[in-house]
Design a protein around this motif. Sequence first.
Motif: not given
Length: 124
Positions: A6-14
């Motif tokens: 898997e790839s593409g995860g991360g920290l994002v805002q609502p």
Amino acid sequence: QVQLVESGGGLVQPGDSLRLSCAASGRTFSTYIVGWFRQTPGKEREAVAVINSEGNRIYYGDSAKGRFAISRDNAKNTVTLQMNNLKPEDTAVYYCAADPGVNQFTEYAKYNYWGQGTQVTVSS
């Protein structure tokens, strides 16, 4: 034998979007059912979206309906989960799972092949 990454995860805002990818090795991947599951500490893995081998039958969990979209490209051995309008409650480790034949496709224990997971964090 199939290996999943898997790839593409991360920290994002609502309200932001993320696109998760599941890359598979193995010549028979195109015949596998593929599911995206997610897990938070202390909870069982939850089926987010599942797609059949041909890509013409799709299941979405209640949390994903209207916001997420699963798709696959069998020529490239990839399955993608497009996640839109992300919410803090979407925070979890997201896993890609595959199996050649699953009747209870929302049951994580029925899948034999798993990726290592990718962290998605939604926070302001």
